[in-house]
Enzyme design. Structure first.
Site, short mmCIF file in Angstrom:
data_model
loop_
_atom_site.label_atom_id
_atom_site.label_comp_id
_atom_site.label_asym_id
_atom_site.label_seq_id
_atom_site.Cartn_x
_atom_site.Cartn_y
_atom_site.Cartn_z
N GLY A 1 0.96 -1.26 -0.08
CA GLY A 1 -0.16 -0.05 0.01
C GLY A 1 1.12 1.06 0.10
O GLY A 1 0.58 2.20 -0.72
N ASP B 1 16.17 -3.35 11.53
CA ASP B 1 15.57 -2.75 12.83
C ASP B 1 15.50 -1.31 12.89
O ASP B 1 16.60 -0.57 12.70
CB ASP B 1 16.28 -3.22 14.14
CG ASP B 1 16.26 -4.76 14.13
OD1 ASP B 1 15.42 -5.21 13.81
OD2 ASP B 1 17.19 -5.44 14.59
N ASP C 1 9.22 7.15 6.75
CA ASP C 1 8.73 6.62 8.10
C ASP C 1 7.60 7.43 8.46
O ASP C 1 7.79 8.69 8.73
CB ASP C 1 9.91 6.57 9.09
CG ASP C 1 9.37 5.64 10.39
OD1 ASP C 1 9.28 4.42 10.07
OD2 ASP C 1 9.62 6.20 11.49
N SER C 2 6.37 6.90 8.86
CA SER C 2 5.23 7.61 8.97
C SER C 2 4.45 6.96 10.18
O SER C 2 4.49 5.92 10.33
CB SER C 2 4.50 7.79 7.85
OG SER C 2 3.99 6.54 7.19
N PHE D 1 -4.87 2.78 3.67
CA PHE D 1 -4.28 1.75 4.46
C PHE D 1 -3.98 2.25 5.91
O PHE D 1 -3.99 3.31 6.24
CB PHE D 1 -3.07 1.15 3.77
CG PHE D 1 -2.08 2.16 3.49
CD1 PHE D 1 -0.98 2.05 4.48
CD2 PHE D 1 -1.99 2.83 2.49
CE1 PHE D 1 0.19 3.00 4.33
CE2 PHE D 1 -0.71 3.58 2.45
CZ PHE D 1 0.47 3.76 3.15
N GLY D 2 -3.71 1.30 6.67
CA GLY D 2 -3.14 1.64 8.06
C GLY D 2 -4.50 2.10 8.64
O GLY D 2 -5.37 1.74 8.75
N TYR D 3 -4.11 3.22 9.48
CA TYR D 3 -5.10 3.97 10.25
C TYR D 3 -5.96 5.07 9.46
O TYR D 3 -6.64 5.74 10.10
CB TYR D 3 -4.17 4.86 11.35
CG TYR D 3 -3.45 4.18 12.35
CD1 TYR D 3 -4.09 3.48 13.57
CD2 TYR D 3 -2.06 3.71 12.00
CE1 TYR D 3 -3.25 2.65 14.44
CE2 TYR D 3 -1.52 2.83 12.75
CZ TYR D 3 -1.78 2.48 14.21
OH TYR D 3 -1.17 1.58 14.98
N LYS E 1 -6.90 12.52 -1.14
CA LYS E 1 -6.09 12.47 -0.05
C LYS E 1 -4.55 12.82 -0.36
O LYS E 1 -3.84 13.42 0.48
CB LYS E 1 -6.04 10.99 0.43
CG LYS E 1 -5.04 10.54 1.55
CD LYS E 1 -5.00 9.07 1.74
CE LYS E 1 -3.66 8.62 2.74
NZ LYS E 1 -3.44 7.51 2.84
#
Length: 199
Positions: free
Chosen positions: A19, A46, A75-76, A158-160, A181
């Site tokens: 996504g 990591d 990175d979100s 996707f996600g939240y 969006k």
């Protein structure tokens, strides 16, 4: 050397999330040839940094070194005011190894109930990093503010996305047309800065 990205450059996108790879391709206006770290079978490093910027840089450098290509990493995450900014950089981890965001959204709702929260304000942050193999890197950050809505609504994004309503709108990111969006998201805002820096 001038830090520039030429259209048509082959970039590795440091993600194993289809996504996110798709959304980045759209935000980049399909002007690059993108291959994901997942498609190349690269290991996921990591995420040991304490900020979105730190983790984006770490992922971009790891992908650039492993692939020999210029790498783009994002990175979100979602930060909730009443939860002291959580889940924040741990947004993906709240979804567990199965990346179950239905569970993660439920966890956010439960934590808000436990805190008897009345403030549902939240924000998405996106840090974008571009790293050259063995060379320099550029990092930018974008943010979009809004409020949380339960139960989740919409199956886009996707996600939240299904619980986040951006300020000035009544639809969640999960209900919005992807183009709408993309025009205002945290990633779009970060990309506008990246475009100004590199393109």
């Amino acid at each position: 050397m001038a830090l520039e990205l030429e259209p048509g450059t082959r970039l590795v996108v440091a993600t194993h999330n289809p996504g996110k790879a798709r959304e980045l391709a759209e935000i980049l206006e399909n002007r690059f040839v993108l291959v994901s770290a997942g498609d190349l079978g690269l290991a996921e490093p990591d995420e040991t940094e304490t900020t979105f910027v730190g983790n984006a840089l770490l992922k971009a450098r790891a992908a650039a070194e492993a692939s020999g290509l210029v790498a783009l990493a994002d990175d979100s995450g979602l930060s909730v005011a009443a939860l002291d900014g959580s889940p924040g950089i741990y947004s993906a981890r709240w979804a567990g190894p199965e990346k179950d965001f239905t569970m993660a959204m439920k966890k956010v709702e439960e934590r808000l109930e436990e805190a008897a929260a009345r403030d549902f304000s939240a924000w998405f942050t996106s840090a974008l990093a571009v790293a050259w193999p063995g060379g320099p890197a550029v990092v930018v950050e974008g943010r979009v503010d809004g409020v949380l809505a339960f139960p989740p609504r919409g199956d886009r994004g996707f996600g939240y996305d299904p619980i986040f309503v951006p300020d000035g709108h009544d639809q969640t990111f999960g209900e919005m047309d992807p183009g709408a969006k993309d025009a205002m998201s945290h990633r779009a805002r970060a990309f506008a800065k990246l475009k100004a820096a590199l393109l």
